[in-house]
Design an enzyme around this catalytic site. Sequence first.
Site, short mmCIF file in Angstrom:
data_model
loop_
_atom_site.label_atom_id
_atom_site.label_comp_id
_atom_site.label_asym_id
_atom_site.label_seq_id
_atom_site.Cartn_x
_atom_site.Cartn_y
_atom_site.Cartn_z
CE1 TYR A 118 -55.54 -110.36 -23.40
CE2 TYR A 118 -55.82 -110.30 -21.01
CZ TYR A 118 -55.41 -109.70 -22.19
OH TYR A 118 -54.88 -108.43 -22.15
CD GLU B 156 -66.90 -114.11 -22.93
OE1 GLU B 156 -68.10 -114.36 -22.73
OE2 GLU B 156 -66.47 -113.64 -23.98
N GLY B 157 -63.49 -113.91 -19.39
CA GLY B 157 -62.60 -112.77 -19.20
C GLY B 157 -62.18 -112.23 -20.55
CE LYS C 79 -57.95 -117.62 -19.26
NZ LYS C 79 -57.18 -116.72 -18.39
CG ASP D 179 -54.93 -107.83 -14.51
OD1 ASP D 179 -55.28 -106.78 -13.91
OD2 ASP D 179 -55.66 -108.42 -15.31
N1 LIG Z 1 -59.51 -122.49 -12.00
C1 LIG Z 1 -60.66 -121.82 -11.92
N2 LIG Z 1 -61.67 -122.31 -11.20
C2 LIG Z 1 -62.84 -121.65 -11.11
N3 LIG Z 1 -63.07 -120.47 -11.72
C3 LIG Z 1 -62.10 -119.93 -12.45
C4 LIG Z 1 -60.84 -120.57 -12.60
N4 LIG Z 1 -60.07 -119.79 -13.37
C5 LIG Z 1 -60.79 -118.73 -13.69
N5 LIG Z 1 -62.02 -118.79 -13.15
C6 LIG Z 1 -63.11 -117.81 -13.26
O1 LIG Z 1 -63.09 -117.23 -14.55
C7 LIG Z 1 -62.86 -115.82 -14.45
C8 LIG Z 1 -62.03 -115.39 -15.63
O2 LIG Z 1 -60.82 -116.11 -15.60
P1 LIG Z 1 -59.44 -115.41 -15.97
O3 LIG Z 1 -59.29 -114.20 -15.12
O4 LIG Z 1 -58.36 -116.42 -15.92
O5 LIG Z 1 -59.76 -115.00 -17.48
P2 LIG Z 1 -59.18 -113.79 -18.29
O6 LIG Z 1 -59.80 -113.81 -19.64
O7 LIG Z 1 -57.71 -113.87 -18.27
O8 LIG Z 1 -59.73 -112.60 -17.41
P3 LIG Z 1 -59.34 -111.05 -17.44
O9 LIG Z 1 -60.36 -110.38 -18.30
O10 LIG Z 1 -59.44 -110.64 -15.99
O11 LIG Z 1 -57.96 -110.93 -17.96
C9 LIG Z 1 -62.24 -115.59 -13.09
O12 LIG Z 1 -62.53 -114.31 -12.57
C10 LIG Z 1 -62.91 -116.68 -12.26
O13 LIG Z 1 -64.15 -116.24 -11.83
#
Ligand SMILES: Nc1ncnc2c1ncn2[C@@H]1O[C@H](COP(=O)(O)OP(=O)(O)OP(=O)(O)O)[C@@H](O)[C@H]1O
Length: 691
Positions: free
Chosen positions: A358, A355-356, A376, A471
Site C-alpha cells: 500500500y 515498498e509494501g 510513507k 496483519d
Molecule cells: N516508520 C518506519 N521506519 C522505518 N521503516 C519503516 C517504517 N515504516 C515502514 N517501514 C519499512 O517499510 C516497509 C513497508 O512498510 P509498511 O508495511 O507500512 O507498508 P505496506 O505497503 O503497508 O506493506 P504491506 O505490503 O506489508 O502491507 C516495512 O516492512 C519496513 O521495513
Amino acid sequence: MAPGYEVARPARERGLDLGASRRSKEYYHHRHPSRLRDLERCRDNGRSKGRELSNGYSHGRSPHQPPRRRPSGRTEDRGPSEVSSGSGSEKSGEPSLKDKDRERRENGVAGVSQEDAKTSPSKKRKHSPVTCDGNDSKLQARDAVSGIREINPVAAEILMYHPHPLLDLSSPSSIADVHSPMNLDVSVDSQKAQGHEEIRIMDEQEEEYPTMRNILKSRWADADVEEEKVFVPKKKKSVSPVDSIERGSIKKVTSPELGEVLVYNSVGSSSRLSGSGVVQGSANRNLEVDKGDSMDVEEEAGDDSPAGHRLYSDSESDVCRSRSPEHTLSPRRCINMLQGCRTVDEFERLNTINEGTYGIVFRVRDKRTGEIVALKKVKMEKEKEGFPLTSLREINILLSFHHPSIVEVKEVVVGSSDKDIFMVMEYMEHDLKGVMETMKQPYSQSEVKCLMLQLLEGVKYLHDNWVLHRDLKTSNILMNNRGELKICDFGLSRQYGSPSKPYTQLVVTLWYRAPELLLGAKEYSTAIDMWSLGCIMAELLSKGPLFNGKSEIDQLDKIFKTLGTPNEDIWPGYSKLPGATIKFGKQTFNRLRHKFRAVSFTGGPTLSEAGFDLLNRLLTYDPEKRISADDALNHEWFRELPLPRSKDFMPTFPALNEQDRRFKKHMKSPDPLEEQLMKEQGSIADRGLFD
Ligand SMILES: Nc1ncnc2c1ncn2[C@@H]1O[C@H](COP(=O)(O)OP(=O)(O)OP(=O)(O)O)[C@@H](O)[C@H]1O
C-alpha cells in the site's frame, strides 16, 4: 493488567468494558445459541473428564497460568490440563491410556489437580465476536448535483481534521460545545464542510460499515431497545457528523455515542476520547476551536482526566517491560490540524527504505528540524475513484494512537499533486524480518521475552481500543537500536464492534493467518492477532517461520501436522466451518514440542515448560480459548528465569533501513492477496524525488 491500572483508568471506561463484554456475550448467545451451548458443554467435559483435547491446547493452569486477577479470563474457560492431540480419531473413540501418557510426555504438560480444574462460574469472553454493522448506516454528504450520497465514515473522520487540498474539509471554524458525554452542541461552518463532497472513497467488499457506529455500539449500545430507537437512527440525520456539518447548524446530540463521534472527528479518535476522560470528565467545559488554533485537547482534559498529564510520557524503565497506566489508557495526542499540512518539499530524501503493498517508505530529513523520519507515501496508482480506504484507515488509526509499541505518525504531508499523501512517521532502523535474516543465531529466550512483552503491550493496547491489526507479521514489526519494538502497517486494521455483517477473510499474511480464517470463518475476533503472535514468538525463537505454507491448504496442512488435526471436541464449531470439509491427513498428537525442546543437544531452539505453555495457548485452535494479550502479559514465562532482557541490552544491528531494501530477496510469504495486489500495482522504479 499493570498494578494501579484499575485505579488510573477512568471509571466510565472500566464500566464500559465490562458492559461491552457482557453485551458481547449476550450478542453471542443470541447469534450462536448452539455454539455457546457446545462451548459450555466442552468446558463441562473438560472439567469432568479431567482433560481436554488439543491444540485446543491442554490448559492446565498450574505453574504457568497467570494469576487470576478477575473471575473472567479465558483461562478459566479452559478445562484442566492436557496436551495436544486433537486427533480426529479421538472424537470417535477415546485414545488409549498409553496414548494419553505419551501425549503428556511429548507435550511436556502435566495434568492438573482437582483444584486447578475448578473453573469460575462466571466466565467472560476474551475475544469479542467480530462482525461489522450491517445496518444501512453510512454517513451521508449532500452532493450539489445528485443530492445526498453516502460517504464512508472513516473518510469523514480524517477529512474533518485534515484541511489540505485533497481532503479539503476546511478547518472547522466552529465551536464544539461539550456539555457532557451525553449532550454535545456542535456548530460547524457549513460552507467549508462542502469539501467533503469532493471525496470519493474506494470501498471494499466489507466496507459498507459505519466505523464509528461500530465502536459506539460496542461500547455504548445497550440491549435496551428503546435506546436503540433513540440513538441508532434509521434516517441518517441527527447522528452523522457529516450531516451535522452540512446543516451548518448547532446540533444537539443526545447520544453518548454521538458525542463521541463528534469529538472523535475533531481530534482524531473516539477511543482516545472515550477513554481519556476528556469528554466525560469535562462536563460543561467548552472545547473551543478558533481558526488557526491548535485543538489542544490536553488543556481540556482537566484534572479529572487521569491520562491528561501524560500524553507524551514514554518514560522507559530499566526493564524491558513498559507497562504503565498511561500506556494502557486510551491514547490522546494533540495535533494541530487546523494549520494545514506541510508539503513534502520540506523533507530531504535520504533513501528509499522499502515498498509494501500500500505504500512506499522513504528515509528523510525534516529540513526544519533536522530530524530523521520515515515518510510513507500512500499508493494511489489504482485508486482512480478516490483515496484508498486502507490508507485512510491507517492514517486515522495511527494518528489517534499513542503507545510506545505502536509506530507514531507525526503528521500528514502533501506532495506536489493533490493525489500525493505522505505519512510522516518516527523512523526505525530495522524491521524484525530483516533483522532475523541478518542474525546468525536466533534470539535467546530472555531476548524473545523482551520483544514479546513489547508486542503484547502494543496488541493489548489495540484490542483495548477496539482495533484489530489483522496483519501482524515480522515485516510489520519495526525495531531500533535502543531495543524498542513498534508495530506498523495498519493498512488492514480495523475497528471492531458488534453485530452483524461479516468481515473479509482475506486478511493476515498466510504464514501468520489463524486457522479460523484459513477455514473460512466469517466472524473472527482479536484472537486472530493472538495466533499471529504465536507464530511470531515461534519464529523469534527459531529464526524461521513456524508454518510456511505455499497456499491456504498447504498452510492448514502444515499447522495440522504440527499441532494435530482439530475436531469438534477441541474446537466446538470447527465442523461447521466451510473449510472443515476438506480432508486432511490425521495427526493425532501435538508435535510442537519436537520443534521447541526443553533441552536441546542439537542446537535447536529451547523453550522452558512455561514458555511452551504460552506458545501453545497462543496457538490454540479454538479462538474462544486462545489466550488474550492481557492474560499473555501476565504469563508465568515472563516472571521465571531467565528474566526478560532489558531493552538497553538487546542486540543492535547496522541500520537496515539506511539501504534500499526493495529489491532484496526475502523469504516471502506467498500470500495470494499480497501477490495479487503486487501484480496489479506492478513494480515501481524511482521516478521522482518522492514518486
Ligand atoms: N516508520 C518506519 N521506519 C522505518 N521503516 C519503516 C517504517 N515504516 C515502514 N517501514 C519499512 O517499510 C516497509 C513497508 O512498510 P509498511 O508495511 O507500512 O507498508 P505496506 O505497503 O503497508 O506493506 P504491506 O505490503 O506489508 O502491507 C516495512 O516492512 C519496513 O521495513
